[in-house]
Design a protein around this motif. Structure first.
Motif, mmCIF file in Angstrom:
data_model
loop_
_atom_site.group_PDB
_atom_site.id
_atom_site.type_symbol
_atom_site.label_atom_id
_atom_site.label_comp_id
_atom_site.label_asym_id
_atom_site.label_seq_id
_atom_site.Cartn_x
_atom_site.Cartn_y
_atom_site.Cartn_z
ATOM 1 N N GLU A 62 1.729 -1.298 0.909
ATOM 2 C CA GLU A 62 2.839 -2.279 0.761
ATOM 3 C C GLU A 62 3.511 -2.453 -0.528
ATOM 4 O OE1 GLU A 62 2.716 -4.395 5.126
ATOM 5 O OE2 GLU A 62 1.642 -5.225 3.380
ATOM 6 N N ALA A 63 2.302 -2.659 -1.384
ATOM 7 C CA ALA A 63 2.903 -3.068 -3.063
ATOM 8 C C ALA A 63 3.578 -2.124 -3.487
ATOM 9 C CB ALA A 63 1.673 -3.643 -3.734
ATOM 10 N N ALA A 64 3.252 -0.706 -3.304
ATOM 11 C CA ALA A 64 3.655 0.423 -3.744
ATOM 12 C C ALA A 64 5.100 0.511 -3.554
ATOM 13 C CB ALA A 64 2.971 1.657 -3.504
ATOM 14 N N TYR A 65 5.433 0.346 -2.228
ATOM 15 C CA TYR A 65 6.885 0.311 -1.766
ATOM 16 C C TYR A 65 7.787 -0.736 -2.574
ATOM 17 C CZ TYR A 65 6.202 4.090 1.636
ATOM 18 O OH TYR A 65 5.927 5.107 2.155
ATOM 19 N N ALA A 66 7.114 -1.947 -2.504
ATOM 20 C CA ALA A 66 7.719 -3.078 -3.021
ATOM 21 C C ALA A 66 8.121 -3.033 -4.533
ATOM 22 C CB ALA A 66 6.656 -4.582 -2.757
ATOM 23 N N GLU A 67 7.182 -2.465 -5.105
ATOM 24 C CA GLU A 67 7.402 -2.239 -6.815
ATOM 25 C C GLU A 67 8.446 -1.566 -7.014
ATOM 26 O OE1 GLU A 67 3.625 -0.786 -7.907
ATOM 27 O OE2 GLU A 67 2.414 -2.861 -7.540
ATOM 28 N N ARG A 68 8.916 -0.682 -6.095
ATOM 29 C CA ARG A 68 9.891 0.370 -6.156
ATOM 30 C C ARG A 68 11.246 -0.044 -5.608
ATOM 31 N NH1 ARG A 68 5.063 2.221 -6.395
ATOM 32 N NH2 ARG A 68 4.662 4.003 -7.994
ATOM 33 N N GLY A 69 10.997 -1.374 -4.872
ATOM 34 C CA GLY A 69 12.233 -1.839 -4.262
ATOM 35 C C GLY A 69 12.698 -1.205 -2.890
ATOM 36 N N LEU A 70 11.693 -0.669 -2.368
ATOM 37 C CA LEU A 70 11.641 0.197 -1.249
ATOM 38 C C LEU A 70 11.150 -0.592 -0.002
ATOM 39 C CD1 LEU A 70 10.731 3.807 -2.368
ATOM 40 C CD2 LEU A 70 13.096 2.635 -2.011
ATOM 41 N N THR A 71 11.521 -0.265 1.181
ATOM 42 C CA THR A 71 10.947 -0.748 2.521
ATOM 43 C C THR A 71 9.836 -0.114 3.000
ATOM 44 O OG1 THR A 71 13.216 -1.756 2.976
ATOM 45 C CG2 THR A 71 11.317 -1.725 4.684
ATOM 46 N N ALA A 72 8.646 -0.743 2.981
ATOM 47 C CA ALA A 72 7.341 -0.044 3.543
ATOM 48 C C ALA A 72 7.514 0.465 4.896
ATOM 49 C CB ALA A 72 6.395 -1.045 3.278
ATOM 50 N N ALA A 73 7.182 1.671 5.369
ATOM 51 C CA ALA A 73 7.220 2.338 6.526
ATOM 52 C C ALA A 73 5.907 3.278 6.590
ATOM 53 C CB ALA A 73 8.475 3.155 6.635
ATOM 54 N N PHE A 74 5.475 3.343 7.845
ATOM 55 C CA PHE A 74 4.299 4.306 8.180
ATOM 56 C C PHE A 74 4.575 5.303 9.101
ATOM 57 C CE2 PHE A 74 3.136 0.224 6.389
ATOM 58 C CZ PHE A 74 2.083 0.655 5.547
ATOM 59 N N ARG A 75 4.081 6.396 9.213
ATOM 60 C CA ARG A 75 4.139 7.430 10.290
ATOM 61 C C ARG A 75 2.634 7.640 10.822
ATOM 62 N NH1 ARG A 75 4.253 12.969 9.135
ATOM 63 N NH2 ARG A 75 4.423 12.555 6.840
ATOM 64 N N ILE A 76 2.487 7.257 12.156
ATOM 65 C CA ILE A 76 1.305 6.923 12.741
ATOM 66 C C ILE A 76 1.004 7.702 14.021
ATOM 67 C CG2 ILE A 76 -0.858 5.411 13.309
ATOM 68 C CD1 ILE A 76 0.091 5.229 10.464
ATOM 69 N N ALA A 77 0.112 8.671 14.088
ATOM 70 C CA ALA A 77 -0.175 9.390 15.471
ATOM 71 C C ALA A 77 -0.789 8.564 16.504
ATOM 72 C CB ALA A 77 -1.193 10.509 14.993
ATOM 73 N N ASP A 78 -0.414 8.635 17.626
ATOM 74 C CA ASP A 78 -0.887 7.973 18.669
ATOM 75 C C ASP A 78 -1.950 8.215 19.272
ATOM 76 O OD1 ASP A 78 -0.154 10.104 20.013
ATOM 77 O OD2 ASP A 78 1.258 8.971 21.369
ATOM 78 N N GLY A 79 -3.037 8.898 18.612
ATOM 79 C CA GLY A 79 -4.245 9.157 18.937
ATOM 80 C C GLY A 79 -5.459 7.731 18.870
ATOM 81 N N PRO A 80 -6.480 8.094 19.591
ATOM 82 C CA PRO A 80 -7.367 6.834 19.701
ATOM 83 C C PRO A 80 -8.070 6.528 18.326
ATOM 84 C CG PRO A 80 -8.331 8.863 20.711
ATOM 85 C CD PRO A 80 -6.938 9.136 20.462
ATOM 86 N N GLY A 81 -8.157 7.754 17.347
ATOM 87 C CA GLY A 81 -8.612 7.379 16.143
ATOM 88 C C GLY A 81 -8.056 6.488 15.245
ATOM 89 N N LEU A 82 -6.788 6.170 15.452
ATOM 90 C CA LEU A 82 -6.062 5.327 14.710
ATOM 91 C C LEU A 82 -5.709 3.978 15.263
ATOM 92 C CD1 LEU A 82 -3.651 7.989 12.800
ATOM 93 C CD2 LEU A 82 -5.658 6.887 11.874
ATOM 94 N N GLU A 83 -6.218 3.764 16.404
ATOM 95 C CA GLU A 83 -5.941 2.516 17.051
ATOM 96 C C GLU A 83 -6.173 1.293 15.979
ATOM 97 O OE1 GLU A 83 -8.860 1.398 20.451
ATOM 98 O OE2 GLU A 83 -7.094 2.810 21.567
ATOM 99 N N GLY A 84 -7.119 1.120 15.261
ATOM 100 C CA GLY A 84 -7.255 -0.169 14.512
ATOM 101 C C GLY A 84 -6.068 -0.041 13.258
ATOM 102 N N VAL A 85 -5.663 0.908 13.147
ATOM 103 C CA VAL A 85 -4.447 1.082 12.054
ATOM 104 C C VAL A 85 -3.139 0.463 12.898
ATOM 105 C CG1 VAL A 85 -2.772 2.371 10.661
ATOM 106 C CG2 VAL A 85 -5.307 2.809 10.667
#
Length: 249
Positions: A62-85
């Motif tokens: 999030e800080a990397a986006y903010a430092e460049r004046g960009l909006t943070a966004a994520f691209r996340i697969a919907d499998g079980p291994g990324l449930e916590g993310v």
């Protein structure tokens, strides 16, 4: 190639093809930093589908986006291994949208998708290639940005089907990390339904085979039924599905 290695190779190849202004690696994440309209170029993606949710790492992204004046966004697969993310992003107020499929195929299978001549291939896109992105039915601002981004991807090749002096269907093939990937598939609105996109795929697949690349992938929105039907005929099968995660504006 193991499944984990395949995921990493595809994600690295994806970012190389869409050519963000800047790419960072942060603790197992590939972070695309770009002000344009290509969401794959402007989002952070995990390089594994079994990555734990570390709030400190999300803070760094999030800080990397903010430092460049960009909006943070994520691209996340919907499998079980990324449930916590996904749970951590939800806790921070992110929502998800735009289900998108990552699909893979054997390159040789793609060449059989059409019985008509494959598209011509060029090292650089010309004005007629770019004009397809700016034609009726397409957002001209988004189209111009996509032409610019795809044009600067290293080593890309550009497929085109012409009718006389007019280009009526286009696409881009990018070669890297053992894969050919297809991007920017566009057909003139008045010529859809004629099998032109299949000719573009076949031409780019032939280019990949000439380079000894026997694996292909692409990404398509789940709601795009006509494109998905074409890709099934070209032998593509779903590898995974992902969503874009962002905060409400």
């Amino acid at each position: 190639m193991t499944e984990a290695a395949q995921i990493e190779a595809i994600e690295r190849a994806t970012l190389a093809a869409v050519a963000p202004d800047e790419v960072l690696e942060i603790e197992g994440w590939l972070v695309g930093l770009d002000p344009g309209s290509i969401r794959r170029a402007a989002s952070a993606v995990p390089l594994r589908h079994d990555l734990s949710a570390d709030p400190a790492v999300i803070d760094q992204i999030e800080a990397a986006y903010a430092e460049r004046g960009l909006t943070a966004a994520f691209r996340i697969a919907d499998g079980p291994g990324l449930e916590g993310v996904r749970a951590e992003l939800s806790r921070r107020g992110y929502g998800f949208e735009q289900p998108t499929l990552v699909k893979t195929s054997a390159t040789a299978a793609i060449t059989a998708v059409t019985d008509r001549p494959p598209a011509d291939i060029a090292e650089r896109p010309d004005d007629a290639w770019a004009a397809v992105f700016l034609g009726e039915g397409f957002d001209p601002i988004d189209g111009a940005y996509r032409v610019k981004a795809l044009s600067r991807a290293p080593g890309g090749r550009f497929g085109m089907v012409r009718d006389g002096d007019k280009t009526i269907a286009v696409g881009c093939g990018s070669f890297g990390h053992g894969w050919v990937s297809f991007h920017g598939m566009r057909t003139d609105l008045s010529r859809r339904g004629e099998g032109l996109a299949g000719r573009v795929l076949a031409g780019l697949a032939n280019e990949a085979l000439a380079r000894g690349i026997d694996r292909a992938f692409l990404q398509v929105e789940e709601k795009n039924a006509p494109a998905r039907a074409l890709y099934r005929r070209a032998g593509f099968e779903q590898a995974w599905r992902y969503f874009y995660w962002s905060k409400p504006s």
